[in-house]
Design an enzyme around this catalytic site. Structure first.
Site, short mmCIF file in Angstrom:
data_model
loop_
_atom_site.label_atom_id
_atom_site.label_comp_id
_atom_site.label_asym_id
_atom_site.label_seq_id
_atom_site.Cartn_x
_atom_site.Cartn_y
_atom_site.Cartn_z
N CYS A 1 0.68 -1.71 0.02
CA CYS A 1 0.16 -0.15 -0.16
C CYS A 1 0.97 1.49 0.27
O CYS A 1 0.26 2.27 -0.53
CB CYS A 1 -0.86 0.07 0.93
SG CYS A 1 -2.17 -1.14 1.14
N HIS B 1 -3.39 7.28 2.85
CA HIS B 1 -3.98 5.66 2.63
C HIS B 1 -4.99 5.41 3.03
O HIS B 1 -5.21 5.78 4.34
CB HIS B 1 -2.58 4.94 2.65
CG HIS B 1 -3.37 3.38 2.25
ND1 HIS B 1 -3.14 3.26 1.00
CD2 HIS B 1 -4.12 2.09 2.49
CE1 HIS B 1 -4.47 1.34 1.23
NE2 HIS B 1 -3.69 1.03 2.42
N ASN C 1 -10.08 -0.38 -0.47
CA ASN C 1 -8.85 -0.05 -0.47
C ASN C 1 -8.68 -0.38 -1.65
O ASN C 1 -7.77 -2.24 -1.61
CB ASN C 1 -8.27 -1.39 1.14
CG ASN C 1 -6.94 -1.11 1.07
OD1 ASN C 1 -5.89 -0.55 0.27
ND2 ASN C 1 -6.31 -1.34 1.92
O1 UT7 Z 1 -3.24 -1.57 3.31
C1 UT7 Z 1 -3.28 -1.84 4.24
C2 UT7 Z 1 -3.25 -2.51 5.67
N1 UT7 Z 1 -4.49 -2.64 6.39
C3 UT7 Z 1 -5.73 -1.88 6.84
O2 UT7 Z 1 -4.70 -1.10 7.32
C4 UT7 Z 1 -6.33 -2.69 7.35
C5 UT7 Z 1 -6.60 -3.18 9.36
N2 UT7 Z 1 -7.32 -3.46 9.75
C6 UT7 Z 1 -8.53 -3.25 9.91
O3 UT7 Z 1 -9.20 -2.32 9.09
C7 UT7 Z 1 -9.40 -3.86 10.95
O4 UT7 Z 1 -9.10 -4.77 11.75
C8 UT7 Z 1 -10.67 -4.82 9.91
C9 UT7 Z 1 -11.92 -4.06 8.80
C10 UT7 Z 1 -9.61 -5.55 9.38
C11 UT7 Z 1 -11.23 -5.52 11.45
O5 UT7 Z 1 -11.39 -4.82 12.11
P1 UT7 Z 1 -11.49 -5.03 13.53
O6 UT7 Z 1 -12.95 -3.95 13.98
O7 UT7 Z 1 -10.39 -5.26 13.91
O8 UT7 Z 1 -12.33 -6.24 14.15
P2 UT7 Z 1 -12.32 -7.60 14.70
O9 UT7 Z 1 -10.88 -8.29 13.75
O10 UT7 Z 1 -10.83 -7.61 15.62
O11 UT7 Z 1 -13.21 -8.37 14.43
C12 UT7 Z 1 -14.35 -7.91 15.80
C13 UT7 Z 1 -15.06 -8.84 15.35
C14 UT7 Z 1 -15.53 -10.28 15.10
O12 UT7 Z 1 -16.29 -11.49 15.80
P3 UT7 Z 1 -16.51 -11.70 17.30
O13 UT7 Z 1 -14.81 -12.27 17.63
O14 UT7 Z 1 -15.91 -10.09 18.33
O15 UT7 Z 1 -17.52 -12.41 17.52
C15 UT7 Z 1 -15.06 -10.79 13.72
O16 UT7 Z 1 -15.31 -12.89 13.83
O17 UT7 Z 1 -16.07 -8.59 13.92
C16 UT7 Z 1 -16.13 -10.08 13.53
N3 UT7 Z 1 -16.06 -10.11 12.15
C17 UT7 Z 1 -17.16 -9.59 11.58
N4 UT7 Z 1 -18.62 -9.58 11.45
C18 UT7 Z 1 -19.42 -9.15 10.50
C19 UT7 Z 1 -14.74 -9.84 11.18
N5 UT7 Z 1 -15.11 -9.41 10.05
C20 UT7 Z 1 -16.25 -8.99 10.00
C21 UT7 Z 1 -17.51 -8.88 9.04
N6 UT7 Z 1 -18.09 -8.42 8.97
N7 UT7 Z 1 -17.00 -8.99 7.25
#
Ligand code: UT7
Length: 338
Positions: free
Chosen positions: A117, A259, A289
């Site tokens: 990125c 970004h 993204n």
């Molecule tokens: O471009 C390169 C750099 N990339 C980035 O900067 C990406 C950085 N990371 C992120 O943007 C975020 O970490 C994500 C958008 C990928 C994920 O968001 P988060 O707030 O960190 O969610 P999480 O992984 O902590 O998951 C929270 C909850 C989980 O459920 P439980 O365990 O709390 O029951 C996940 O299973 O959300 C759940 N979850 C979803 N629910 C609905 C994860 N993905 C989804 C989804 N829809 N698509």
């Protein structure tokens, strides 16, 4: 005596595919919902290149053709074309070679640059060095990715994030005393992040095989939470470093150009560097993204609002880890004539 020149962006263009993949459409594909995606990422839709048999170069060629036309540039005047991408048409030859050939940049040497990125910022910094040294007078830097080609549409943690697109800038030489152009750049990398955002297979370490395909190992995967934290810290710190180094405060800056990985990341970075959100370029809602394409697509979307003399800070973070920031003074008035 040869005068040192300063690189300046002289034009920007972009291309996104017509097909729109909405959050509602993703609800039919994986266990997710529009409210989760919107609140957790800020993404409402992304563009997907659906045409059969075409890759990243298809979008990049469209963007570069538009760039050449709108800047009235003879393609044969281009000295160098750099394509930042993690989704080249093929591993070899470089997608940049394909783009240069297609647009008639017959004198240009061309190569791909891979910094995930951060690729576009790294490419722009490279272009600036070629210009400053006098080696090149006109350089095109393209950021383009067909992320749909490496996205696992059964994995809700990643498939909601990515989209396809391409953006390109023309970089030319300004006299130092014009006051405009790329003033300062900081590029950083730390391979300690190599297993937090990556494609497991397809390279020389684990070449493609039936087993790698069965394991879905050619798709991009990430440890979202750790990448999120690293992105906020790294981008905030590098923005503060470049602002301090150039005696800038938030009030001096017309736009922060970050970004586009997650709206929450951008909000946290903006808070940490005391930048009001009105000054933060944002288009993640409509493109998601697009990896190397996010920065030129932002500049393309905001071009009409930019005025000569506007001070911009660009900042990026991506796989590797790679990150950085650039301070530039916009070199032309982009407003459409009334
Ligand atoms: O471009 C390169 C750099 N990339 C980035 O900067 C990406 C950085 N990371 C992120 O943007 C975020 O970490 C994500 C958008 C990928 C994920 O968001 P988060 O707030 O960190 O969610 P999480 O992984 O902590 O998951 C929270 C909850 C989980 O459920 P439980 O365990 O709390 O029951 C996940 O299973 O959300 C759940 N979850 C979803 N629910 C609905 C994860 N993905 C989804 C989804 N829809 N698509």
């Amino acid at each position: 005596m040869k005068r040192i020149k300063r690189a300046s962006i002289a034009g920007v263009a972009g291309y996104v595919p017509d097909y729109v993949l909405t959050n509602h459409a993703l609800e039919q594909m994986v266990d997710t919902n529009d409210a989760w995606i919107t609140t957790r990422t800020g993404i409402q839709e992304r563009r997907i290149l659906k045409e059969e048999g075409v890759g990243t170069s298809f979008m990049a060629i469209e963007a570069v053709k538009d760039l050449l036309q709108k800047t009235a540039t003879d393609p044969a005047a281009i000295d160098l074309l750099i394509c930042a991408t993690i989704t080249p048409d093929r591993i070899t030859p470089a997608t940049a070679n394909i783009i240069a050939h297609a647009v008639g940049a017959t004198r240009a040497f061309s190569y791909d640059l891979q910094a995930a990125c951060s690729g576009f910022l790294y490419g722009l910094d490279t272009a600036a060095q070629f210009i400053a040294s006098g080696r090149a007078k006109k350089v095109i830097v393209v950021g383009a990715d067909k992320m749909s080609s490496i996205t696992d549409y059964t994995d809700r943690a990643t498939c909601i994030l990515f989209g396809d697109g391409a953006g390109a800038v023309l970089v030319t030489a300004d006299e130092l005393d014009s006051g405009c152009g790329i003033i300062d750049t900081i590029c950083k990398a730390d391979g300690a992040g190599q297993n937090l955002l990556y494609q497991k297979a397809g390279g020389s370490k684990l070449p493609a095989s039936h087993a790698t395909v069965d394991d879905r190992a050619h798709y991009i995967q990430q440890d979202g939470q750790n990448v999120f934290k690293a992105a906020v810290t790294a981008m905030s710190e590098v923005v503060m470093e470049i602002m301090a180094g150039n005696q800038l405060t938030a009030s001096d800056i017309a736009y922060l150009v970050p970004h586009q990985a997650n709206r929450r990341i951008l909000k946290l970075v903006a808070e940490r560097v005391a930048m009001p959100m009105e000054k933060v370029m944002l288009n993640i809602n409509k493109y998601g993204n697009t990896t190397a394409a996010t920065i030129p697509l932002c500049l393309w979307d905001y071009e009409q609002k930019l005025k000569k003399g506007d001070k911009l800070i660009v900042t990026v973070f991506g796989g590797g880890f790679t990150w950085g920031a650039m301070y530039m003074i916009w070199g032309y008035n982009s407003c459409k004539p009334m």
